[in-house]
Design an enzyme around this catalytic site. Structure first.
Site, short mmCIF file in Angstrom:
data_model
loop_
_atom_site.label_atom_id
_atom_site.label_comp_id
_atom_site.label_asym_id
_atom_site.label_seq_id
_atom_site.Cartn_x
_atom_site.Cartn_y
_atom_site.Cartn_z
NE ARG A 249 0.39 -43.08 -78.66
CZ ARG A 249 -0.66 -43.99 -78.09
NH1 ARG A 249 -1.09 -45.02 -78.85
NH2 ARG A 249 -1.03 -43.65 -76.89
CG HIS A 253 3.44 -44.07 -75.24
ND1 HIS A 253 3.46 -42.83 -75.55
CD2 HIS A 253 4.46 -44.41 -74.35
CE1 HIS A 253 4.37 -42.14 -74.98
NE2 HIS A 253 4.82 -43.18 -74.47
CE1 TYR A 262 -3.86 -46.21 -75.32
CE2 TYR A 262 -2.95 -47.93 -74.14
CZ TYR A 262 -2.70 -46.91 -74.90
OH TYR A 262 -1.60 -46.66 -75.79
C1 TPP Z 1 7.44 -35.60 -66.31
C2 TPP Z 1 7.10 -37.02 -66.92
N1 TPP Z 1 6.10 -37.67 -66.50
C3 TPP Z 1 5.68 -38.85 -66.94
C4 TPP Z 1 6.48 -39.26 -67.92
C5 TPP Z 1 6.08 -40.75 -68.61
N2 TPP Z 1 5.57 -40.59 -69.97
C6 TPP Z 1 6.46 -40.77 -71.11
S1 TPP Z 1 5.53 -40.22 -72.31
C7 TPP Z 1 4.03 -39.81 -71.58
C8 TPP Z 1 2.81 -39.34 -72.25
C9 TPP Z 1 3.08 -38.31 -73.15
O1 TPP Z 1 1.98 -38.13 -73.86
P1 TPP Z 1 2.11 -36.74 -74.88
O2 TPP Z 1 2.53 -35.73 -74.46
O3 TPP Z 1 0.37 -36.53 -75.41
O4 TPP Z 1 2.78 -37.37 -76.01
P2 TPP Z 1 2.59 -38.71 -77.04
O5 TPP Z 1 3.59 -39.69 -76.57
O6 TPP Z 1 0.98 -38.99 -77.03
O7 TPP Z 1 2.82 -38.21 -78.52
C10 TPP Z 1 4.35 -40.13 -70.23
C11 TPP Z 1 3.19 -39.89 -69.27
C12 TPP Z 1 7.65 -38.72 -68.39
N3 TPP Z 1 8.37 -39.39 -69.27
N4 TPP Z 1 7.90 -37.47 -67.78
#
Ligand code: TPP
Ligand code: MG
Length: 335
Positions: A249, A253, A262
């Site tokens: 990306r 985030h 980071y």
């Molecule tokens: C069960 C849960 N744990 C933590 C979160 C907080 N959270 C939101 S997005 C995210 C990261 C997800 O990363 P990834 O699956 O790699 O997707 P990306 O955002 O990188 O596209 C987290 C930890 C959440 N929404 N739901």
């Protein structure tokens, strides 16, 4: 694999497909730039950026049949839902929480895409829950002998969730007509893939009894090829597949995150050099489908569509506060 014209014709893609794919990549990129600017102006409270993921999303979505197949996306999938039928105006109606937001009429957070008429199933905020929904829907499609394939998309962080493994296992047992797409951008917010994924994402499919493939998610034709093979396989009753598409990306985030804490500048710059849009332009030039003038014209046209959509959405009505509980708690009256 074949080169030049043969590369896309071998994949069954016509010239109008290629230009359509390019157009959706541009639409998503310009919507993203606009929503980011609106956030910085204080007009959009929360933005989930898509830039960098356009090839993975447009390429994979292109393998599905609209009106028949079902999309279970996650929050980063703006380019995907544009292909599935959202307009730029729809994207901004959701961003501003307006009454006509197709996803929830302004009730949900932005980027929780949903639309009954476009077969897009709205996601919940806990990550990977949409993957279980997708498996349940795919089971129902199989049970009813419906000609439909279910696609579900998630990040590599989502693959650490029990929900994800439950859905993979269930899909493998019942040979469900579905495709799992991991948009692996190497970070789950600030957590690097090396601290999130043991082994590899695509390698996990083997443990659930179905194929897993790894592809370059910044290459739209490769993303399409892998998706098409998996969708065809699901439609033929041969069961699920997992496709891992590696990408990156370009922004933080979300608008609430500061990626400078980071990710190094050098790393971000290195990946921006692999931007999927100029990369696809290089291919389109090589097969004489576009030149500088055509690129300029398509960029101007899509930019204008995005500006117009954002403006129309900004001027649109907010929901009536008296309807706040509609579709949320049944027929409760607001007092
Ligand atoms: C069960 C849960 N744990 C933590 C979160 C907080 N959270 C939101 S997005 C995210 C990261 C997800 O990363 P990834 O699956 O790699 O997707 P990306 O955002 O990188 O596209 C987290 C930890 C959440 N929404 N739901
Ligand atoms: Mg990620």
């Amino acid at each position: 694999m074949a080169k030049g014209k043969d590369l896309h014709t071998d994949l069954g893609l016509k010239e109008e497909d290629l230009l359509g794919m390019y157009r959706y990549m541009l639409l998503a990129r310009y919507c993203d730039e606009r929503q980011w600017a609106l956030n910085r102006m204080g007009k959009a409270p929360f933005v989930v950026p898509v830039s960098g993921h356009e090839a993975a999303q447009v390429g994979s979505a292109w393998a599905f049949e609209k009106g028949k197949d079902v999309f279970c996306p996650y929050y980063r999938d703006m380019a995907l839902v544009l292909v599935a039928g959202f307009t730029p105006k729809d994207i901004f109606l959701g961003l501003f929480g307006k009454k006509d937001d197709p996803s929830s009429g302004g009730r949900q957070m932005p980027a929780h895409w949903g639309s009954k008429e476009r077969n897009i199933i709205t996601g919940s905020s806990p990550i990977a829950t949409q993957v279980l929904h997708a498996a349940g829907i795919a089971y129902s499609k199989k049970y009813k002998k419906a000609d439909a394939v279910v696609g579900t998309w998630f990040g590599e962080g989502g693959t650490s969730e029990g929900d994800w493994h439950g859905a993979m296992n269930f899909a493998g047992i019942h040979k469900l007509p579905m495709v799992f797409f991991c948009e692996n951008n190497q970070y789950a917010i600030s957590v690097h893939e090396s601290k999130q994924v043991a082994g590899s994402v695509h390698g996990r499919a083997q443990g659930y009894g179905f194929p897993g493939h790894l592809g370059d998610g910044n290459d739209i034709l490769e993303s399409y090829r892998l998706a098409k093979e998996a969708v065809d396989r699901a439609r033929a009753g041969e069961g699920p597949s997992l496709i891992e598409l590696r990408t990156y990306r370009h922004y933080s985030h979300t608008s609430d995150d500061d990626d400078r804490t980071y990710r190094s500048k050098e790393e971000v710059e290195e990946w921006k050099q692999k931007d999927p849009i100029p990369r696809f332009e290089t291919y389109l030039r090589s097969v004489d489908l576009i030149d500088d003038a055509k690129i300029e014209a398509m960029r101007e046209e899509t930019k204008a569509e995005v500006t117009e959509g954002a403006k129309a959405a900004e001027e649109a009505e907010f929901p009536d506060p008296g309807t706040a509980a509609d579709h949320v708690y049944g027929d409760l009256e607001v007092v």
